[in-house]
Design an enzyme around this catalytic site. Structure first.
Site, PDB file in Angstrom:
ATOM      1  CD  GLU A  61      13.326  83.072  22.079  1.00 26.62           C
ATOM      2  OE1 GLU A  61      13.738  81.967  22.445  1.00 26.62           O
ATOM      3  OE2 GLU A  61      12.300  83.248  21.400  1.00 26.62           O
ATOM      4  NE  ARG A  97      19.199  77.402  17.393  1.00 27.04           N
ATOM      5  CZ  ARG A  97      18.120  77.850  18.034  1.00 27.04           C
ATOM      6  NH1 ARG A  97      18.226  78.678  19.050  1.00 27.04           N
ATOM      7  NH2 ARG A  97      16.914  77.501  17.630  1.00 27.04           N
ATOM      8  NE  ARG A 122      10.321  86.484  16.444  1.00 30.11           N
ATOM      9  CZ  ARG A 122       9.845  85.633  17.330  1.00 30.11           C
ATOM     10  NH1 ARG A 122       8.943  86.035  18.222  1.00 30.11           N
ATOM     11  NH2 ARG A 122      10.249  84.379  17.346  1.00 30.11           N
ATOM     12  CE  LYS A 149      14.305  78.801  15.855  1.00 30.52           C
ATOM     13  NZ  LYS A 149      13.334  79.132  16.907  1.00 30.52           N
ATOM     14  CG  ASP A 156       9.930  80.351  17.060  1.00 28.84           C
ATOM     15  OD1 ASP A 156      10.652  79.422  16.674  1.00 28.84           O
ATOM     16  OD2 ASP A 156       9.688  80.571  18.255  1.00 28.84           O
ATOM     17  CD  GLU A 210      17.134  75.599  14.679  1.00 25.33           C
ATOM     18  OE1 GLU A 210      18.103  76.384  14.571  1.00 25.33           O
ATOM     19  OE2 GLU A 210      16.465  75.506  15.720  1.00 25.33           O
ATOM     20  CD  GLU A 248       8.020  76.277  20.439  1.00 20.68           C
ATOM     21  OE1 GLU A 248       9.071  75.952  19.880  1.00 20.68           O
ATOM     22  OE2 GLU A 248       7.873  77.360  21.046  1.00 20.68           O
TER      23      GLU A 248
HETATM   24  C1  GCV Z   1      15.065  76.946  22.998  1.00 24.56           C
HETATM   25  C2  GCV Z   1      11.245  79.392  20.333  1.00 24.56           C
HETATM   26  C3  GCV Z   1      10.856  78.523  21.485  1.00 24.56           C
HETATM   27  C4  GCV Z   1      11.913  78.523  22.573  1.00 24.56           C
HETATM   28  C5  GCV Z   1      13.256  78.127  21.952  1.00 24.56           C
HETATM   29  C6  GCV Z   1      13.563  79.102  20.823  1.00 24.56           C
HETATM   30  C7  GCV Z   1      14.850  78.782  20.086  1.00 24.56           C
HETATM   31  O1  GCV Z   1      11.187  80.743  20.701  1.00 24.56           O
HETATM   32  O2  GCV Z   1       9.617  78.921  21.984  1.00 24.56           O
HETATM   33  O3  GCV Z   1      11.527  77.610  23.564  1.00 24.56           O
HETATM   34  O4  GCV Z   1      14.269  78.115  22.908  1.00 24.56           O
HETATM   35  O5  GCV Z   1      12.527  79.082  19.885  1.00 24.56           O
HETATM   36  O6  GCV Z   1      14.757  78.275  18.982  1.00 24.56           O
HETATM   37  O7  GCV Z   1      15.909  79.055  20.602  1.00 24.56           O
END
Ligand code: GCV
Length: 651
Positions: free
Chosen positions: A258, A291, A308, A332, A337, A359, A365
């Site tokens: 990202e 990560r 993805r 994760k 996500d 994680e 969120e």
């Molecule tokens: C810290 C998602 C969230 C992002 C976050 C990312 C991550 O995409 O929307 O805000 O960034 O996860 O876990 O790094």
């Protein structure tokens, strides 16, 4: 200005006399954590005073040397005895005794942590904002300064230690310019204050770092992990940090994700990147938490071959067993996500020779922004109890330890949920997620109901029947949130960027790789080997077969794995379209019931707490109604199939 007192959450009740009066610490040493214990005892047990009497009503003994932070509490003739082999174990024992006496639990009680690393990651920025924060500004930073309010940090540390948390990272993994400089100079002095305070509660502090720091901070013209000058720069940085903060934990790294920089910029692998940092920090005793949230966020929605969900496995599996012994991969729970329903990441059970951390996300969120009630423990529990090899007892909770060469370097982390709001979490009921996270990662065998029960008991003074009503709200809330937002694991029908509220096609023609592919015939992402992206093959043979085959794929994950017609029949006997309508109507009805129940509790709750949840429930209802009406209308228009019960759907 009126300063509001901060909520003491689940530590707000004191145990009254005559249970504990004097306490005696056997073979007392001069230790930071023992001082914390002495500080805590009178806060938790009314009138608890130090005593030289070995026969005091509470005796704390350091015994044994298994180095584990477990403890044992038993009743004695004069009161209670807590035994542990470490001082932190004693501290956990003290909090545990408090919990047991308030909730009328049973003794003797013995407990050892199921996971070694029990961590919270903050996504706090130096300007005071929090990425995905829903409870006010950062408790650490304010307007590009360290906030310096150590009392808040202390209150937070006690909340964390009381549930068994032992590690924390204090800045956003998206490391912006100013935070990139946290690793140097005066900033370290401020970070040391925070680290010292957490250290008093047995919590080690970590920093998120920017992989491009050699350029941004060091003035080098590259951050290539294979260049000696880059490695040497990091070695010096690490050594300097440890000079200032001897108990520093290490670095957490989000790389090539990202927009964050990473080794891919230099055609290097994540193994190269992580190992270079690991070697740099090893002499100081630090660790690198790397990560696995790495994927292409510039996808073309027209290209159906890209998936993805496959990225983390594709990138990291080939490096299994090749990381330095102080590297931990952080994975994760799901492959995409933090959606309300996703399958578990195929990396669990597959990575066999790599230290690993699972994680989760406590901050809500995608799960209601701490406006909508969503108790997440049931979801986390499902992940921990997931058998990666179906019927072979290869549960994720064990696999993460078993497959880590050094089980002490394995565990669980979660994105934190607190801010400057006086109740810490925005919605008072969202405290249950913070509490529940700590309790569950310490003791993986606890049920989500038992944890909810503890939290309600510790937090409120309510007759049993009324307490049960709050527990019922909590324990059903994940299903309810799923009902009105995410049919059959389709995911990502939320408003882009903010991730709250409905926007069914918000991500459909965008670059993020999260598509539902609804058309006039059906909906869902086909990820089978036979007809789709082949993602199912990343799982063990048993799970692959289960997910690949439409007839065995669990309904709750159906649209994650398959594109099916609206008329596809689920195990419930309903069609997919009818299921969509029914769950969306049911979700709203359930929120309406929550409102009624909450209103009935008004006379028994303090006004602030009552109003806090009442206001949020009102917003939750509006939100649920919006989701229901837009989703139902959308799928009615696509499918042309009416609701079997003739309820209102706007066409
Ligand atoms: C810290 C998602 C969230 C992002 C976050 C990312 C991550 O995409 O929307 O805000 O960034 O996860 O876990 O790094």
């Amino acid at each position: 200005m009126i300063t509001k007192t901060r909520d003491l959450c689940w530590l707000n009740k004191k145990v009254h006399q005559p249970d504990i009066s004097g306490y005696h610490i056997k073979d007392k040493k001069d230790s930071i954590v023992l001082k914390t214990i002495e500080r805590e005892l009178p806060l938790l047990f009314e009138g608890a005073e130090p005593s030289d009497e070995p026969g005091s009503s509470l005796v704390l003994s350091l015994a044994g040397d298994d180095g584990n932070d477990g403890y044992e509490i038993r009743k004695t003739e004069t009161g209670y005895e807590i035994t542990a082999s470490t001082e932190t174990g004693l501290l956990y024992g003290v909090f545990s005794l408090h919990r047991i006496l308030i909730t009328k639990g049973t003794l003797p009680f013995k407990s050892r942590p199921d996971q070694s690393i029990r961590m919270i990651n903050h996504w706090d920025n130096f300007d005071g904002s929090i990425e995905r924060g829903y409870a006010g500004e950062s408790i650490y930073y304010d307007s590009n300064n360290f906030r310096g309010d150590m009392e808040i940090v202390r209150s937070y540390a006690r909340l964390l230690a009381s549930t068994g948390i032992n590690a924390i990272s204090i800045n956003n993994v998206n490391v912006h310019k100013k935070e990139t400089f946290f690793i140097k100079g005066e900033n370290l002095k401020e970070i040391r204050k925070i680290a010292d305070l957490f250290g008093e509660y047995g919590i080690r502090t970590f920093l998120a770092i920017n992989f491009a720091a050699p350029i941004v901070v060091g003035g080098l013209d590259t951050a290539d992990p294979l260049l000696p000058e880059v490695a040497a720069w990091w070695e010096k940085v690490a050594a300097d940090i440890y000079k200032e903060i001897p108990q520093f934990g290490g670095f957490i790294v989000k790389a090539d994700s990202e927009g964050e920089p990473g080794p891919f910029t230099y055609n290097r692998s994540h193994e190269d990147g992580a190992n270079m940092l690991a070697r740099a920090i090893k002499p100081s005793g630090g660790i690198i938490i790397w990560r696995c949230f790495v994927y292409n966020c510039g996808q073309d929605w027209r290209d159906r071959t890209l998936d993805r969900a496959m990225a983390a496995y594709d990138i990291f599996m080939e490096h299994d067993g090749k990381f330095e012994d102080n590297v931990i991969l952080q994975i994760k729970n799901g492959p995409i996500d933090f959606q309300i329903r996703e399958p578990n990441s195929p990396l669990f059970g597959a990575l066999k020779k790599t230290n690993q951390i699972l994680e989760f996300q406590i901050t809500q969120e995608y799960t209601g922004h701490q406006v909508d009630i969503c108790y997440l423990v049931p979801m986390w529990k499902e992940t921990l109890d997931f058998d990666t090899r179906y019927g072979k007892d290869a549960y994720i909770r064990n696999e993460i330890k078993k497959n880590s060469p050094d089980p002490k370097l394995s565990g669980i982390a979660a994105v934190g949920s607190v801010g400057m709001d006086t109740n810490w979490t925005g919605n008072k009921l969202a405290q249950a997620n913070l509490y529940g996270y700590g309790r569950l990662v310490w003791d993986n065998s606890l049920s989500s109901e038992a944890i909810a029960g503890e939290w309600v008991n510790l937090t409120f003074d309510l007759p049993r029947e009324e307490a049960a009503k709050i527990m019922e709200i909590l324990t059903t809330s994940r299903d309810v949130y799923e009902d009105y937002t995410c049919p059959l694991a389709v995911g990502f029908m939320c408003k882009p960027t903010i991730h709250y509220g409905v926007d069914i096609d918000g991500y459909e023609y965008d670059r993020w790789g999260t598509y539902h592919y609804a058309d006039r015939n059906g909906v869902g992402r086909e990820r089978s080997v036979a007809n789709g992206t082949g993602y199912t093959r990343q799982y063990s043979d048993d799970r692959f077969r289960e997910y690949e085959d439409l007839s065995t794929c669990p309904d709750e994950l159906l649209l994650f794995f398959h594109h099916v017609p609206y008329t596809h029949i689920l195990r419930s006997g309903k069609t997919v379209i009818q299921h969509i309508y029914d769950t969306h109507f049911a979700g709203v009805e359930k929120v309406e019931q929550y409102e009624e129940v909450w209103e009935s509790l008004e006379p028994l709750l303090d006004e602030e707490c009552y109003r806090n949840v009442r206001e949020r429930l009102k917003k939750q209802k509006e939100n649920a109604i919006n989701w229901r009406d837009q989703i139902n209308t959308y799928f009615y228009r696509k499918s042309g199939i009416p609701d079997a019960h003739g309820r209102v759907i706007y066409d």
